[in-house]
Design an enzyme around this catalytic site. Structure first.
Site, short mmCIF file in Angstrom:
data_model
loop_
_atom_site.label_atom_id
_atom_site.label_comp_id
_atom_site.label_asym_id
_atom_site.label_seq_id
_atom_site.Cartn_x
_atom_site.Cartn_y
_atom_site.Cartn_z
N ARG A 154 0.82 -1.23 0.00
CA ARG A 154 0.00 0.00 0.00
C ARG A 154 0.85 1.28 0.00
NH1 ARG A 154 -3.78 -0.53 4.88
NH2 ARG A 154 -1.95 -1.57 5.73
N HIS A 174 -17.14 11.02 4.32
CA HIS A 174 -16.02 10.58 3.49
C HIS A 174 -15.05 11.70 3.21
CE1 HIS A 174 -19.34 7.81 2.85
NE2 HIS A 174 -18.41 6.89 2.80
N LYS A 189 -20.58 3.14 -6.11
CA LYS A 189 -19.94 1.85 -6.27
C LYS A 189 -19.79 1.52 -7.75
CE LYS A 189 -21.33 0.12 -1.89
NZ LYS A 189 -20.16 0.00 -1.05
#
Ligand code: GLN
Ligand code: ZN
Length: 757
Positions: free
Chosen positions: A15, A696, A114
């Site tokens: 990552r 978010h 999504k």
């Protein structure tokens, strides 16, 4: 025969891109340093593909945040409120992705949705009447050149014009038809640029083609590509589809001037049939997606060979491909140091899938495929008994009857009983569960896992955090409290670790949105509850306060949807097994004095089949009952909450109501509030908490802003059915923005309450 992939993950096997980006967001490194990390990652990803003899190596699958957002930048689709900030190109991009609050202004992020039926999220491009679509960026060309400098000729990947327009949000009077000419021009210019660079193949991703398409859609697609392809020059164009089959437009795409067509033979139920019934054009290459880009189980070579052999009856130009981008699987098993080989030999992550493609190619090129060592080794693995059965669980599932799925008494009766028990103020305030997970919290969890600290030390740390969290919520004045979920790395992985039948990984990170990754556990066998999973924490939290504390669980459908599922039994069977395990936990919480229990179904919507005709038979017919099975055994006065991320459930609103929860909270702030109309029209009975602000983004909503949102909600939802909460858990947020945001939420609620009756 050649090998290809639809795309490679980009976040880094450890990552790296995530950590660099997050440092950049905190001003700890420069833009140059971030670019350097990105460049190193791209290099190593290309090299790995090359080392594994992949013939079509992917480029432009890299992104700092999201490929759709990249495409929006590429096509000049940048709303004025972002360009007006006058930030650098990179920072404008991040402002669209994450919102911006600073000396240049205050804007929210673009909406996020999504990506088809995955747990990956894309940024929704926003097109208004002033938008001019034109080629406005050079990223794909630069990355192509960057690879060339390493002596690697790549196949650049770009989201196609049709999918781009279909997923865009049109905020003015214009619609997609008004942008056809400009987008054709922009894509033609993209092809010109690649022709100058001598690109051999260019991949246009058009996953929207696997959706239910109308004739109008198909006409638009035909118009777009007949014109774009007229200018393709020497470059060859691959039309790549995935996540399903292209039953509505197979003939159309075959008759357009594409040089290659990529079909998904893993998720595309009808892909093979389409080829069998209609043939495949002689002059095109078939990129056959047979290596699953979404799951981590090894490819069953016997099955793949059958598919390819069948396809060879229809085409001489078959290339082996992944079913979709490998973005949706973790990097490499090499990083799984703790997982026993007896498990690992059944899995293939991204890097191992490259090898699978190569092995399949060698098997298929050999004279006696079934006698190759690669084939024999693979067959052996599939012949093995994985020792994953639990007869007791199988029996319990077999014995379920209709009454196990029905909670009594009926909703209206319970609602009255609960009003009396809880005596909550009108517009009760609550949060979705998690509180900010600081570095300290993560460190304690990690140290405990590594046995660096004792169980007692860990427990007392957690208890302190819970106490702090309860106190904080009481001080802010929230009505229904949560314990904060500090013990959880992830809402699914945590349960995976507590359930028998699950196995978990160390480094199987998969990108979810932006720099966020999830580490889905693996359903290895039949599932059962080994021990209480949350009771200790919830009970402790409840002991500290007179207010109600919600027990916090993840529901069976979400646990399953965010795991890597088995491929040897049905999703329904696994879902029912998990439901029975969570049901035990629900009853245990109730027994221990927890009066409100939230069962998150964050991911329920996301695996809704892309085609309407499959909704019920393939999914809802077991997903909704699985949820009901979890809570049907509680007392009438126990209040069941559920939470869903994203409000895109307008079209399954009845089914959501049918889950028969008492309260549902969901995202609403980042999309517009249209969902509220749908609730109203359907006289939605479940009490609702549409999120009043977006978690978010680090942006702090003002009290006034929240007052406005609540008032808007009250136009559609009766006050006695409305809850006030953020739109999701707070775990990814900093403490700094969380406290004022929640304070504003409570103050706003108090102000609105004054005007009610
Ligand atoms: N209860 C979970 C949390 O607050 C829900 C998270 C989610 O919906 N993704 O973190
Ligand atoms: Zn959520």
């Amino acid at each position: 025969m050649k090998t290809s992939i639809v795309g490679y993950p980009r976040i880094g096997s450890l990552r790296e891109l995530k950590f660099a980006s997050e440092k950049y967001f905190k001003d700890e490194i420069s833009a140059e340093e971030l670019q350097k990390t990105a460049k190193d990652l791209r290099k190593s990803h290309w090299q790995i593909q090359k080392d594994n003899n992949i013939d079509f190596i992917a480029s432009n699958d890299f992104s700092f945040y999201d490929n759709l957002l990249d495409t929006a930048m590429l096509l000049n689709v940048v709303p004025k409120r972002y360009s007006n900030l006058k930030l650098s190109k990179l920072d404008t991009y991040f402002a669209m992705a994450r919102g911006y609050q600073g000396k240049n202004g205050d804007v929210k992020a673009l909406a996020m949705k999504k990506w088809f039926n995955t747990n990956y999220h894309y940024m929704v491009a926003e097109i208004d009447d002033d938008t001019t679509i034109k080629l406005a960026d050079t990223k794909p060309f630069e990355l192509f050149k960057e690879a060339l400098e390493l002596n690697i000729k790549t196949k650049p990947i770009i989201i196609g014009a049709f999918t781009f327009l279909k997923l865009a949000r049109f905020t003015g009077k214009k619609n997609m038809l008004n942008f056809i000419d400009d987008i054709i021009d922009a894509y033609s210019k993209i092809l010109d640029e690649f022709n100058i660079l001598n690109a051999e193949w260019i991949q246009f991703d058009e996953p929207y083609l696997v959706m239910d398409l109308s004739q109008e859609d198909i006409n638009i697609f035909n118009e777009l590509y007949s014109k774009i392809l007229a200018k393709k020059g020497n470059a060859k164009i691959l039309l790549q589809t995935y996540f399903g089959d292209v039953r509505n437009c197979y003939k159309d795409i075959c008759s357009l001037d594409f040089d290659g067509i990529g079909l998904d033979f893993v998720e595309g139920k009808k892909s093979l049939e389409l080829v069998q019934n209609n043939g495949f054009p002689k002059n095109k290459c078939l990129f056959a997606g047979i290596v699953n880009g979404k799951n981590i189980w090894k490819n069953n070579y016997a099955k793949s060979i059958l598919t390819i052999t069948e396809l060879q009856k229809y085409s001489n130009n078959i290339f082996l491909n992944t079913s979709c981008s490998l973005l949706h699987v973790p990097y490499t098993l090499k990083n799984e140091l703790k997982l026993a080989d007896s498990y690992k030999k059944h899995f293939a992550y991204a890097e191992e899938k490259l090898l699978e493609l190569y092995e399949l190619k060698s098997i298929l090129s050999s004279k006696n495929p079934l006698e190759t060592q690669e084939y024999i080794n693979n067959a052996k693995i599939f012949a093995e008994d994985r020792m994953c059965n639990n007869i007791e669980v199988q029996k319990k599932c077999a014995n379920l009857s209709n009454s196990d799925f029905i909670r009594l008494p009926k909703f209206e009766v319970r609602e009255k009983i609960q009003k009396d028990v809880f005596k909550l103020p009108i517009l009760p305030t609550t949060t979705i569960g998690s509180f900010p997970q600081t570095t300290e919290v993560r460190k304690y969890r990690a140290d405990y896992k590594k046995n660096i600290i004792t169980e007692d030390e860990y427990n007392s740390f957690m208890e302190n955090k819970i106490a702090e969290c309860i106190k904080l919520q009481e001080d802010i004045g929230i009505d229904v409290l949560v314990h904060g979920e500090f013990e959880r790395n992830d809402m699914v992985e945590y349960f995976g670790e507590c359930l028998d039948g699950y196995i978990f990984t160390e480094k199987a990170w998969v990108q979810s949105y932006g720099t966020r990754c999830v580490k889905p556990p693996i359903v290895w066998g039949d599932i059962s509850r080994a021990k209480p999973m949350t009771v200790k924490w919830s009970k402790y939290a409840q002991s500290l306060t007179d207010r109600f504390v919600k027990g916090m669980l993840t529901g069976p459908v979400t646990i399953l949807n965010w795991s890597f599922p088995r491929e040897d039994i049905s999703l329904k069977s696994s879902a029912y097994q998990i439901a029975l395990a969570i049901r035990e936990e629900v009853l245990d919480l109730e027994k221990n004095g927890i009066k409100i229990i939230q069962i998150d179904e964050a991911a329920l919507r996301e695996k809704l089949p892309l085609r309407k005709s499959d909704w019920h038979s393939d999914y809802l017919d077991w997903a909704i009952p699985a949820f009901r099975l979890v809570h049907s055994g509680v007392k009438p006065e126990t209040q069941i909450h559920t939470h869903m991320c994203y409000s895109e459930f307008s079209d399954i609103i009845k089914e959501i109501d049918d889950m028969d929860a008492d309260v549902i909270t969901f995202e609403a702030s980042r999309s517009d509030l249209t969902i509220l109309d749908v609730l109203k029209q359907n006289s939605f009975q479940t009490q609702s908490g549409p999120g009043v602000y977006d978690i978010h983004s680090p942006r702090i909503p003002s009290k006034e802003e929240i007052v406005k949102v609540i008032k808007k909600m009250l136009e559609k939802i009766p006050a006695e059915k409305l809850w006030i909460n953020p739109d999701c858990g707070l775990k990814t947020r900093g403490v700094k923005e969380t406290i004022p945001s929640l304070e504003h939420l409570v103050q706003a609620t108090i102000e609105v309450r004054k005007n009610i009756k």
